[in-house]
Design a protein around this motif. Structure first.
Motif, PDB file in Angstrom:
ATOM      1  N   ALA A  17      37.576  51.338  33.447  1.00 22.16           N
ATOM      2  CA  ALA A  17      37.287  50.599  32.211  1.00 22.16           C
ATOM      3  C   ALA A  17      36.701  49.221  32.516  1.00 22.16           C
ATOM      4  CB  ALA A  17      38.554  50.464  31.371  1.00 22.16           C
ATOM      5  N   VAL A  18      37.244  48.529  33.518  1.00 23.91           N
ATOM      6  CA  VAL A  18      36.723  47.213  33.896  1.00 23.91           C
ATOM      7  C   VAL A  18      35.250  47.330  34.305  1.00 23.91           C
ATOM      8  CG1 VAL A  18      36.837  45.359  35.594  1.00 23.91           C
ATOM      9  CG2 VAL A  18      38.939  46.235  34.562  1.00 23.91           C
ATOM     10  N   ILE A  19      34.935  48.314  35.134  1.00 20.44           N
ATOM     11  CA  ILE A  19      33.563  48.447  35.630  1.00 20.44           C
ATOM     12  C   ILE A  19      32.618  48.824  34.500  1.00 20.44           C
ATOM     13  CG2 ILE A  19      32.072  49.807  37.141  1.00 20.44           C
ATOM     14  CD1 ILE A  19      34.360  49.874  39.158  1.00 20.44           C
ATOM     15  N   ARG A  20      33.024  49.753  33.648  1.00 25.72           N
ATOM     16  CA  ARG A  20      32.164  50.133  32.524  1.00 25.72           C
ATOM     17  C   ARG A  20      31.891  48.937  31.622  1.00 25.72           C
ATOM     18  NH1 ARG A  20      34.953  55.865  30.695  1.00 25.72           N
ATOM     19  NH2 ARG A  20      33.878  57.222  32.192  1.00 25.72           N
ATOM     20  N   PRO A  28      33.207  38.670  32.693  1.00 24.75           N
ATOM     21  CA  PRO A  28      34.507  39.038  33.267  1.00 24.75           C
ATOM     22  C   PRO A  28      35.398  39.705  32.230  1.00 24.75           C
ATOM     23  CG  PRO A  28      33.870  36.837  33.972  1.00 24.75           C
ATOM     24  CD  PRO A  28      32.877  37.248  32.928  1.00 24.75           C
ATOM     25  N   VAL A  29      36.171  40.668  32.666  1.00 29.38           N
ATOM     26  CA  VAL A  29      36.957  41.503  31.750  1.00 29.38           C
ATOM     27  C   VAL A  29      38.431  41.147  31.885  1.00 29.38           C
ATOM     28  CG1 VAL A  29      37.477  43.859  31.043  1.00 29.38           C
ATOM     29  CG2 VAL A  29      35.266  43.342  32.107  1.00 29.38           C
ATOM     30  N   GLY A  30      39.063  40.814  30.740  1.00 34.26           N
ATOM     31  CA  GLY A  30      40.477  40.447  30.736  1.00 34.26           C
ATOM     32  C   GLY A  30      41.351  41.541  30.150  1.00 34.26           C
ATOM     33  N   GLU A  50      48.527  45.300  36.364  1.00 29.40           N
ATOM     34  CA  GLU A  50      47.706  46.264  37.101  1.00 29.40           C
ATOM     35  C   GLU A  50      46.408  45.612  37.603  1.00 29.40           C
ATOM     36  OE1 GLU A  50      48.981  48.806  38.067  1.00 29.40           O
ATOM     37  OE2 GLU A  50      49.861  50.106  36.554  1.00 29.40           O
ATOM     38  N   LEU A  51      45.845  44.734  36.801  1.00 29.73           N
ATOM     39  CA  LEU A  51      44.643  44.005  37.237  1.00 29.73           C
ATOM     40  C   LEU A  51      44.943  43.166  38.474  1.00 29.73           C
ATOM     41  CD1 LEU A  51      43.144  42.795  33.810  1.00 29.73           C
ATOM     42  CD2 LEU A  51      42.219  44.570  35.310  1.00 29.73           C
ATOM     43  N   SER A  52      46.121  42.548  38.471  1.00 28.90           N
ATOM     44  CA  SER A  52      46.519  41.740  39.628  1.00 28.90           C
ATOM     45  C   SER A  52      46.657  42.606  40.874  1.00 28.90           C
ATOM     46  CB  SER A  52      47.837  41.027  39.314  1.00 28.90           C
ATOM     47  OG  SER A  52      48.250  40.247  40.423  1.00 28.90           O
ATOM     48  N   ASP A  53      47.228  43.802  40.702  1.00 29.92           N
ATOM     49  CA  ASP A  53      47.371  44.711  41.837  1.00 29.92           C
ATOM     50  C   ASP A  53      45.998  45.164  42.357  1.00 29.92           C
ATOM     51  OD1 ASP A  53      50.102  44.533  41.624  1.00 29.92           O
ATOM     52  OD2 ASP A  53      50.364  46.470  40.618  1.00 29.92           O
ATOM     53  N   LEU A  54      45.083  45.463  41.448  1.00 28.37           N
ATOM     54  CA  LEU A  54      43.744  45.903  41.849  1.00 28.37           C
ATOM     55  C   LEU A  54      42.997  44.779  42.567  1.00 28.37           C
ATOM     56  CD1 LEU A  54      42.750  47.926  38.652  1.00 28.37           C
ATOM     57  CD2 LEU A  54      43.100  48.864  40.947  1.00 28.37           C
ATOM     58  N   ALA A  67      39.432  33.050  34.205  1.00 30.46           N
ATOM     59  CA  ALA A  67      38.561  34.127  33.752  1.00 30.46           C
ATOM     60  C   ALA A  67      39.198  35.481  33.968  1.00 30.46           C
ATOM     61  CB  ALA A  67      37.227  34.060  34.505  1.00 30.46           C
ATOM     62  N   GLY A  68      38.574  36.515  33.397  1.00 31.11           N
ATOM     63  CA  GLY A  68      38.993  37.875  33.669  1.00 31.11           C
ATOM     64  C   GLY A  68      38.487  38.310  35.031  1.00 31.11           C
ATOM     65  N   ARG A  69      38.540  39.603  35.282  1.00 37.22           N
ATOM     66  CA  ARG A  69      38.130  40.131  36.582  1.00 37.22           C
ATOM     67  C   ARG A  69      36.746  40.781  36.502  1.00 37.22           C
ATOM     68  NH1 ARG A  69      43.696  38.908  36.165  1.00 37.22           N
ATOM     69  NH2 ARG A  69      44.629  38.901  38.255  1.00 37.22           N
ATOM     70  N   ILE A  70      36.130  40.851  37.676  1.00 32.49           N
ATOM     71  CA  ILE A  70      34.875  41.579  37.837  1.00 32.49           C
ATOM     72  C   ILE A  70      35.022  42.482  39.069  1.00 32.49           C
ATOM     73  CG2 ILE A  70      33.523  39.737  36.769  1.00 32.49           C
ATOM     74  CD1 ILE A  70      32.501  38.963  39.515  1.00 32.49           C
TER      75      ILE A  70
END
Length: 363
Positions: A17-20, A28-30, A50-54, A67-70
């Motif tokens: 979902a983040v990549i899409r 950036p996706v939060g 889960e984002l933190s783990d990834l 910011a969110g993640r990329i």
């Protein structure tokens, strides 16, 4: 050595979902965005963990603290290899492609058309590499007088390349002499690689046609491929400049300058697909040139008679639409293979050589 990521189904869904989302928005996706836009069945707090783990796994990164993640290059690689759903070319694009027939009068025309259509289908800058002259083999040579001391040499290779060269004769030559030389050259040189037409390889030919030694040297000098005989057909460079990652004028200028350095880009394509693999994807840091490590390349090979001739590729930011890019290069590789098969046929020449001819409908 590649890492063996063993992600739970939940983490796979979140990474996908983040990549899409990032491919679509370049933002950036939060956790809140993922919770609202995607049916993950998870609370924002759970998604945040889960984002933190990834991120700890090296699959995501956080450009700024708030910011969110990329995705990272590793994240994109895992996505392309295992998480991405392969998509067929949309029906509307296939229908549009049928209205753009890939058909040219010669090899150069086909290469230019293929580059343009690949760019339009993929939405990325496209590159097409024509068949390598050094790997080509002589099929037929035709010699045609055009003036008292000038002849036109037409060389056809097994890869469908046609080379026209005007050669100055040391002295006038009769038509029957040209027929003799053309027949002899075809007999002696057929199926020899162009890069093996060296001085030593031509000694036997020169010995048997000693009277025409000067002419043969002049002729063969035009046949042998030079170091810069390969080129690259590039289309829609503006697509790179339109990407938000390359909004900086200096950065996009550097990228466009790299695309103009054809020998270097050809080496990049060789490094990405050294074994002639059907489709290869090189993501970010996997590219051998540091200045290209914010980009991804997708390459595919095209053929003639079952033999790999060259490659076509698309280049864009690592945030490219990979499924669409792969579908585009695969489809265009098939179309280019079919167009080359249609373009080149063989027919006898009146001067002891042969020429390629354009195949027409029904012939």
């Amino acid at each position: 050595m590649e890492r063996d990521y063993r992600l739970t189904p939940r983490k796979q869904d979140i990474l996908r979902a983040v990549i899409r989302d990032y491919i679509l928005t370049a933002e950036p996706v939060g956790s809140r965005t993922l919770s609202k836009k995607y049916d993950l069945g998870l609370s924002p707090a759970t998604i945040r963990n889960e984002l933190s783990d990834l991120e700890e796994e090296g699959l995501l990164r956080q450009p700024h603290t708030s910011a969110g993640r990329i995705p990272s290059d590793h994240g994109y690689r895992l996505f392309v290899d295992t998480l991405m759903e392969r998509e067929a070319m949309p029906v509307d694009k296939r229908a549009e492609l049928e209205r753009w027939p890939l058909r040219g009068e010669d090899l150069s025309d086909l290469m230019q058309q293929a580059a343009k259509l690949t760019a339009l289908l993929s939405g990325c800058t496209a590159m097409v590499r024509p068949p390598k002259r050094a790997n080509s083999r002589v099929k037929f040579i035709q010699l045609t007088p055009v003036a008292e001391q000038d002849i036109l040499m037409v060389l056809l290779t097994d890869q469908g390349q046609v080379t026209n060269q005007l050669v100055r004769l040391p002295s006038p030559m009769a038509i029957d002499e040209l027929v003799l030389i053309a027949n002899f050259l075809n007999e002696q040189l057929r199926d020899k690689p162009l890069d093996q037409l060296t001085e030593s390889a031509l000694q036997e030919v020169n010995g048997q046609l000693a009277a025409y030694q000067d002419f043969l040297h002049a002729l063969m000098a035009r046949v042998q491929p030079t170091a810069d005989s390969e080129r690259l057909y590039v289309s829609h460079q503006s697509y790179l400049a339109q990407q938000p990652e390359f909004s900086d004028v200096g950065k996009v200028s550097q990228l466009l300058s790299l695309l103009e350095r054809e020998p270097m880009m050809i080496r990049v394509m060789d490094a990405i697909a050294p074994d002639g693999a059907e489709v290869r994807v090189a993501i970010g840091s996997e590219n051998p040139v540091p200045d290209l490590q914010e980009c991804s390349l997708v390459t595919a090979t095209y053929r003639l008679g079952g033999r790999v001739l060259g490659e076509l590729a698309v280049i864009g930011p690592t945030r490219m639409h990979y499924s669409q890019a792969i579908a585009a290069v695969e489809l265009m590789a098939e179309r280019l293979t079919a167009a080359l098969t249609e373009l080149y046929g063989l027919e006898s020449s009146p001067l002891g050589g042969h020429l390629g001819r354009r195949r027409t409908q029904g012939g």
